[in-house]
Design a protein around this motif. Sequence first.
Motif, short mmCIF file in Angstrom:
data_model
loop_
_atom_site.label_atom_id
_atom_site.label_comp_id
_atom_site.label_asym_id
_atom_site.label_seq_id
_atom_site.Cartn_x
_atom_site.Cartn_y
_atom_site.Cartn_z
N TYR A 162 0.82 -1.21 0.00
CA TYR A 162 0.00 0.00 0.00
C TYR A 162 0.86 1.26 0.00
N LEU A 163 1.91 1.27 0.81
CA LEU A 163 2.78 2.44 0.84
C LEU A 163 3.49 2.65 -0.49
N SER A 164 3.89 1.55 -1.14
CA SER A 164 4.54 1.66 -2.45
C SER A 164 3.59 2.25 -3.47
N ASN A 165 2.33 1.85 -3.45
CA ASN A 165 1.34 2.40 -4.38
C ASN A 165 1.11 3.89 -4.11
N ILE A 166 1.02 4.26 -2.82
CA ILE A 166 0.87 5.68 -2.47
C ILE A 166 2.08 6.47 -2.94
N ASN A 167 3.26 5.90 -2.74
CA ASN A 167 4.51 6.52 -3.18
C ASN A 167 4.48 6.82 -4.66
N MET A 168 4.06 5.82 -5.44
CA MET A 168 4.04 5.97 -6.88
C MET A 168 3.09 7.10 -7.29
N ILE A 169 1.92 7.16 -6.68
CA ILE A 169 0.94 8.19 -7.00
C ILE A 169 1.49 9.58 -6.69
N LEU A 170 2.07 9.74 -5.49
CA LEU A 170 2.62 11.04 -5.10
C LEU A 170 3.80 11.44 -5.99
N ALA A 171 4.65 10.46 -6.34
CA ALA A 171 5.79 10.76 -7.20
C ALA A 171 5.33 11.22 -8.58
N VAL A 172 4.29 10.59 -9.12
CA VAL A 172 3.75 11.00 -10.41
C VAL A 172 3.16 12.41 -10.33
N ILE A 173 2.45 12.70 -9.23
CA ILE A 173 1.88 14.04 -9.05
C ILE A 173 2.99 15.10 -9.01
N LEU A 174 4.06 14.83 -8.24
CA LEU A 174 5.17 15.78 -8.15
C LEU A 174 5.84 15.95 -9.51
N PHE A 175 6.08 14.84 -10.19
CA PHE A 175 6.74 14.86 -11.50
C PHE A 175 5.93 15.69 -12.49
N LEU A 176 4.63 15.40 -12.62
CA LEU A 176 3.79 16.11 -13.59
C LEU A 176 3.64 17.58 -13.21
N SER A 177 3.58 17.86 -11.91
CA SER A 177 3.45 19.26 -11.48
C SER A 177 4.65 20.07 -11.92
N ILE A 178 5.85 19.54 -11.67
CA ILE A 178 7.06 20.26 -12.06
C ILE A 178 7.17 20.37 -13.58
N LEU A 179 6.77 19.31 -14.29
CA LEU A 179 6.84 19.32 -15.75
C LEU A 179 5.94 20.39 -16.35
N PHE A 180 4.70 20.48 -15.86
CA PHE A 180 3.73 21.37 -16.49
C PHE A 180 3.73 22.78 -15.89
N ILE A 181 4.09 22.90 -14.60
CA ILE A 181 4.20 24.24 -14.02
C ILE A 181 5.51 24.89 -14.47
N GLY A 182 6.53 24.06 -14.63
CA GLY A 182 7.85 24.56 -15.04
C GLY A 182 7.95 24.79 -16.54
N PRO A 183 9.16 24.95 -17.06
CA PRO A 183 9.37 25.23 -18.48
C PRO A 183 9.23 23.96 -19.33
N SER A 184 8.01 23.56 -19.63
CA SER A 184 7.71 22.27 -20.24
C SER A 184 8.46 22.04 -21.55
N GLN A 185 8.36 22.99 -22.47
CA GLN A 185 8.99 22.81 -23.78
C GLN A 185 10.51 22.65 -23.63
N TYR A 186 11.09 23.47 -22.80
CA TYR A 186 12.54 23.39 -22.55
C TYR A 186 12.91 22.02 -22.00
N LEU A 187 12.15 21.52 -21.04
CA LEU A 187 12.46 20.24 -20.40
C LEU A 187 12.33 19.08 -21.37
N ILE A 188 11.29 19.11 -22.20
CA ILE A 188 11.10 18.02 -23.17
C ILE A 188 12.23 18.01 -24.19
N GLU A 189 12.60 19.18 -24.69
CA GLU A 189 13.69 19.26 -25.67
C GLU A 189 15.02 18.85 -25.04
N LEU A 190 15.26 19.29 -23.79
CA LEU A 190 16.51 18.95 -23.11
C LEU A 190 16.60 17.45 -22.86
#
Length: 510
Positions: free
Chosen positions: A249-277
């Motif tokens: 259960y903790l591993s599943n929660i971990n995965m969900i939170l990690a995905v939320i943090l990852f997507l937040s930084i990707l889309f709040i941050g400089p998305s085009q720059y990050l994808i190209e880099l």
Amino acid sequence: MKKTTNIFWISLIIGVFFVLWGVVTPDNLIRVMTTVQSYLLDRFGWFYEYTATFFLIFSLLLAFSRFGNIKLGKQDEKPEFSTPSWFAMLFGAGMGIGLLFYGVSEPISHYANPPFGKSQTTESAKIGLQYTYLHWGFHAWAIYAVVALALAYYKFRKNSPGLMSATLYPLLGNKVNGPIGYIVDIVSVFATVFGVAASLGLGAAQINSGLHYLLGLPINFKVQLIIIIITTFLFITSAATGVSKGIKYLSNINMILAVILFLSILFIGPSQYLIELFTTTFGAYLQNLPSMGLRFAPFNSQHNQWVKDWTIFYWAWWISWTPFVGTFIARVSKGRTVREFIIGVLIVPSLVCSLWFGVMGGTGIYYDFIKGLDVAKQSLETSLFFVLQQMPFGGLLSVLSVILIMIFFVTSADSATFVLGMQTTNGSLNPPFLVTFTWGIILAAVSAILLWTGGLVGMQAAIIVSALPLAIILLFMCYGLVKSFRQEYSTIKEKKQYQNSVKTPKQKTS
């Protein structure tokens, strides 16, 4: 503790001795360990590099060989866990805290102090990400995959104890039940203790940094010790519930939170720059993978020291984690084929880790190189939170990061206590709570000792020292695995030939 073995008591005595050594004479402990570390790096640095590269080649050959259809279990068994849960548990045990600790700090560190060339340039930014992919990518997961494969095969296919010594049975026979087997298992136990304790120390330091940014708490050993004590209580409680409950259960929660943090930084941050880099640097990583994995700089002592401090340290770290991660991955991989297992453990996590570092590290580089903020001057522990504070919703993302680090801390530690319990109770899939509790206390104590005596330097020393003898054991394990696979393949082939030759009368007359 009726299920305990001599391995448990011997390992426990050695663990207690190490803790007392650190408490009574901490300076002597760190001096001895760093001296041994320097000697090993100077004399055997090449061995770590060759070994890591060998595991990558070996795992790929196994996956696409005739042995790929061999099942890790009985022929009709299906996987115990769903594929999403399986991947979640792989990440929770396999990388854990390091993804948060090094997500921003490692690419930025390489950007500021590259393995070659000028610092804080476009080229060093690209090189920094490429070498981060190297350290957390295919080599790392290949080391895990090979050891986990051997443990799962002998445990679920051959009904052997889930012990590192059991993987050497094809070479040693019944000698694995004697002194040689004891030595193998004790080495594995202490490689696990040092490898995991280092990660827990990193986690405590980074939680401390996050709380400093959020609440103004001081960054010092006392705060980190309190963090270790609180999280120790949490992970021992979780470990007591077993793999199928708390850890899952903790591993599943971990995965969900990690995905939320990852997507937040990707889309709040400089998305085009990050994808190209990411696209540019990951392509370069794949193109230069062989030369990067075997790189030394014999004509430049500074560059050569960089390889020792980073690349060789990582290979040693992953090797030291293999009894822990290998045992845990094997435990949750019953019913999968060799090919499915290796592709799942090697390819998918490597790609996801690279994406993670591309976005996290790329964001740090963006704020330093493009925006002119001095991310490079931040410490390894604080760089993540410094970057998050520059972003919209930075406070919320920092809170999410602290929670994620704490859960990673718990999942890594409770997985480790479970595995240490297995290793010291003759491979029991349900080790007694008192055994896992004991190892939880030892892990916390060693982590605190390493933080107190030498910080990251002490952790690196412990990892380098424990990994060398284990690496030698793993190479013998690979030879034994191939020997077993050949015997099994021959048996299966002979059985099929016999079945084809024995026909019913009706078949003969047709």
